[in-house]
Motif scaffolding. Structure first.
Motif, PDB file in Angstrom:
ATOM      1  N   HIS A   8      50.578  57.055  25.764  1.00 43.69           N
ATOM      2  CA  HIS A   8      51.366  56.850  26.988  1.00 43.69           C
ATOM      3  C   HIS A   8      50.636  57.428  28.195  1.00 43.69           C
ATOM      4  O   HIS A   8      50.582  56.790  29.263  1.00 43.69           O
ATOM      5  N   ARG A   9      50.086  58.602  28.048  1.00 35.68           N
ATOM      6  CA  ARG A   9      49.355  59.221  29.160  1.00 35.68           C
ATOM      7  C   ARG A   9      48.118  58.413  29.521  1.00 35.68           C
ATOM      8  O   ARG A   9      47.789  58.254  30.702  1.00 35.68           O
ATOM      9  N   GLN A  10      47.433  57.923  28.521  1.00 32.09           N
ATOM     10  CA  GLN A  10      46.240  57.115  28.782  1.00 32.09           C
ATOM     11  C   GLN A  10      46.615  55.825  29.510  1.00 32.09           C
ATOM     12  O   GLN A  10      45.911  55.384  30.422  1.00 32.09           O
ATOM     13  N   LYS A  11      47.742  55.242  29.106  1.00 30.77           N
ATOM     14  CA  LYS A  11      48.206  54.022  29.761  1.00 30.77           C
ATOM     15  C   LYS A  11      48.569  54.288  31.219  1.00 30.77           C
ATOM     16  O   LYS A  11      48.216  53.509  32.112  1.00 30.77           O
ATOM     17  N   GLN A  12      49.260  55.399  31.471  1.00 33.78           N
ATOM     18  CA  GLN A  12      49.620  55.752  32.840  1.00 33.78           C
ATOM     19  C   GLN A  12      48.392  56.055  33.684  1.00 33.78           C
ATOM     20  O   GLN A  12      48.324  55.677  34.865  1.00 33.78           O
ATOM     21  N   ALA A  13      47.405  56.728  33.078  1.00 30.69           N
ATOM     22  CA  ALA A  13      46.170  57.048  33.802  1.00 30.69           C
ATOM     23  C   ALA A  13      45.434  55.779  34.194  1.00 30.69           C
ATOM     24  O   ALA A  13      44.917  55.669  35.323  1.00 30.69           O
ATOM     25  N   LEU A  14      45.389  54.802  33.285  1.00 27.26           N
ATOM     26  CA  LEU A  14      44.702  53.549  33.598  1.00 27.26           C
ATOM     27  C   LEU A  14      45.478  52.777  34.668  1.00 27.26           C
ATOM     28  O   LEU A  14      44.879  52.172  35.567  1.00 27.26           O
ATOM     29  N   ARG A  15      46.790  52.827  34.602  1.00 27.63           N
ATOM     30  CA  ARG A  15      47.599  52.170  35.625  1.00 27.63           C
ATOM     31  C   ARG A  15      47.301  52.759  37.007  1.00 27.63           C
ATOM     32  O   ARG A  15      47.166  52.015  37.987  1.00 27.63           O
ATOM     33  N   GLU A  16      47.191  54.077  37.086  1.00 28.28           N
ATOM     34  CA  GLU A  16      46.866  54.723  38.348  1.00 28.28           C
ATOM     35  C   GLU A  16      45.472  54.343  38.825  1.00 28.28           C
ATOM     36  O   GLU A  16      45.245  54.167  40.029  1.00 28.28           O
ATOM     37  N   ARG A  17      44.538  54.225  37.897  1.00 25.90           N
ATOM     38  CA  ARG A  17      43.180  53.807  38.278  1.00 25.90           C
ATOM     39  C   ARG A  17      43.201  52.410  38.873  1.00 25.90           C
ATOM     40  O   ARG A  17      42.491  52.116  39.847  1.00 25.90           O
ATOM     41  N   ILE A  18      43.987  51.534  38.276  1.00 24.17           N
ATOM     42  CA  ILE A  18      44.109  50.166  38.792  1.00 24.17           C
ATOM     43  C   ILE A  18      44.663  50.182  40.208  1.00 24.17           C
ATOM     44  O   ILE A  18      44.138  49.512  41.107  1.00 24.17           O
ATOM     45  N   LEU A  19      45.727  50.947  40.416  1.00 25.07           N
ATOM     46  CA  LEU A  19      46.334  51.018  41.744  1.00 25.07           C
ATOM     47  C   LEU A  19      45.404  51.671  42.758  1.00 25.07           C
ATOM     48  O   LEU A  19      45.324  51.237  43.914  1.00 25.07           O
ATOM     49  N   ASP A  20      44.697  52.705  42.348  1.00 28.02           N
ATOM     50  CA  ASP A  20      43.753  53.368  43.256  1.00 28.02           C
ATOM     51  C   ASP A  20      42.669  52.396  43.702  1.00 28.02           C
ATOM     52  O   ASP A  20      42.312  52.339  44.886  1.00 28.02           O
ATOM     53  N   ALA A  21      42.134  51.626  42.739  1.00 29.70           N
ATOM     54  CA  ALA A  21      41.095  50.650  43.069  1.00 29.70           C
ATOM     55  C   ALA A  21      41.644  49.575  43.999  1.00 29.70           C
ATOM     56  O   ALA A  21      40.999  49.184  44.976  1.00 29.70           O
ATOM     57  N   ALA A  22      42.852  49.095  43.708  1.00 32.56           N
ATOM     58  CA  ALA A  22      43.474  48.069  44.547  1.00 32.56           C
ATOM     59  C   ALA A  22      43.713  48.602  45.955  1.00 32.56           C
ATOM     60  O   ALA A  22      43.475  47.901  46.944  1.00 32.56           O
ATOM     61  N   ARG A  23      44.169  49.839  46.044  1.00 30.37           N
ATOM     62  CA  ARG A  23      44.438  50.451  47.355  1.00 30.37           C
ATOM     63  C   ARG A  23      43.157  50.550  48.180  1.00 30.37           C
ATOM     64  O   ARG A  23      43.154  50.250  49.385  1.00 30.37           O
ATOM     65  N   ARG A  24      42.078  50.951  47.545  1.00 32.19           N
ATOM     66  CA  ARG A  24      40.804  51.071  48.272  1.00 32.19           C
ATOM     67  C   ARG A  24      40.328  49.706  48.768  1.00 32.19           C
ATOM     68  O   ARG A  24      39.805  49.589  49.886  1.00 32.19           O
ATOM     69  N   ILE A  25      40.494  48.683  47.949  1.00 35.24           N
ATOM     70  CA  ILE A  25      40.080  47.337  48.359  1.00 35.24           C
ATOM     71  C   ILE A  25      40.905  46.866  49.551  1.00 35.24           C
ATOM     72  O   ILE A  25      40.372  46.314  50.525  1.00 35.24           O
ATOM     73  N   VAL A  26      42.215  47.072  49.494  1.00 33.34           N
ATOM     74  CA  VAL A  26      43.105  46.640  50.585  1.00 33.34           C
ATOM     75  C   VAL A  26      42.768  47.371  51.878  1.00 33.34           C
ATOM     76  O   VAL A  26      42.673  46.768  52.956  1.00 33.34           O
TER      77      VAL A  26
END
Length: 278
Positions: A8-26
């Motif tokens: 669960h923690r690994q899944k949440q960490a990857l979700r945050e990485r996805i959002l962080d990357a998306a935020r930087r692109i935007v």
């Protein structure tokens, strides 16, 4: 730590990485540049992995809007401490415009891209604001009696309306104190608050999209808008009244001290006639 918790923690960490990357692109390139493949390349995963966490690019955009709106609400929290309701509203207005100017792509994404994104932001603010165990409401509750209890209660029910509730409560305080003009006092508070919000949004939207706007400094324009809605600040209005009174007294004193223009020539002409006589 059990296996399930670790996953669960690994899944949440990857979700945050996805959002962080998306935020930087935007932020860097704008929302139009955002794609699942570009995000996957940024975090060095396959695009298929992203779909295990988000159904689509729109799903990611909605999550970013929730976070962005929670960030906006967080800027309002300390302003609830302002005792004077008019000054509280002025501070909220300035903070709102400042957020839009300082975070243009986030603002565009929340309020200017897709109505469904805006709806997700307003409806999802509760989870985003309270995900660390605290919330804007908790902070407001510790702000003292100057913060409105009604704002906090309403925000608990519908956190997407938290900013409007703060504005409405400040307006109600002004009405109770008799500090509103008759036209404003007769207006429904929610309508007034939405109209002010629309004015502030218009300033931000034009600032982001119109190259020739504003011709005056942005802070001046915001101040004029807030004055139009709230009237001049009390200290300024009192100072203007006092200055006018002082000027009036000085003018009266000058009129009494200076000789009358119509009276001066008369004795002079009489003197001349007397001198010319036999």
């Amino acid at each position: 730590m059990g296996i399930a918790e670790r996953k669960h923690r690994q899944k949440q960490a990857l979700r945050e990485r996805i959002l962080d990357a998306a935020r930087r692109i935007v932020v860097r390139e704008g929302f139009a540049a955002l794609s699942m493949r570009k995000i996957a390349d940024a975090i060095e995963y396959s695009p298929a992995t992203l779909y295990l966490h988000f159904a689509s690019r729109d799903d990611i955009a909605r999550a970013l809007c929730e976070e962005g709106y929670a960030q906006l609400l967080a800027t309002f929290v300390p302003l609830v401490r302002i005792a004077d309701p008019a000054e509280r509203l002025r501070a909220l207005g300035r903070a709102y415009v400042a957020f839009g100017v300082e975070h243009p792509e986030t603002y565009r994404l929340i309020f200017m891209e897709d109505p469904s994104y805006t709806g997700a932001a307003l409806g999802g603010a509760a989870a985003a604001t309270g995900k660390d165990g605290g919330s804007a409401d908790d902070s407001s509750a510790n702000a003292g009696t100057s913060g409105s209890t009604a704002s906090r209660d309403n925000a608990d029910d519908d956190p997407g309306d938290a900013a409007l509730h703060i504005m409405i409560d400040a307006l109600d305080e002004l009405r109770a104190a008799g500090r509103l003009s008759a036209s404003v006092a007769s207006m429904e508070s929610a309508v007034w608050a939405e109209a002010l919000w629309a004015s502030l949004h218009g300033i931000v939207a034009l600032n982001l999209t119109c190259p020739v706007f504003p011709s005056a400094p942005l802070e001046t324009l915001v101040g004029v808008t807030l004055d139009a809605w709230l009237g001049a600040p009390q200290a300024v209005a009192a100072g203007a009244s006092n200055s006018a009174a002082v000027r009036g007294k000085k003018a009266v004193a000058r009129r009494h001290a200076e000789p009358s223009e119509s009276a001066d020539p008369v004795p002079e002409r009489a003197t001349k006639r007397k001198a010319a006589g036999p």
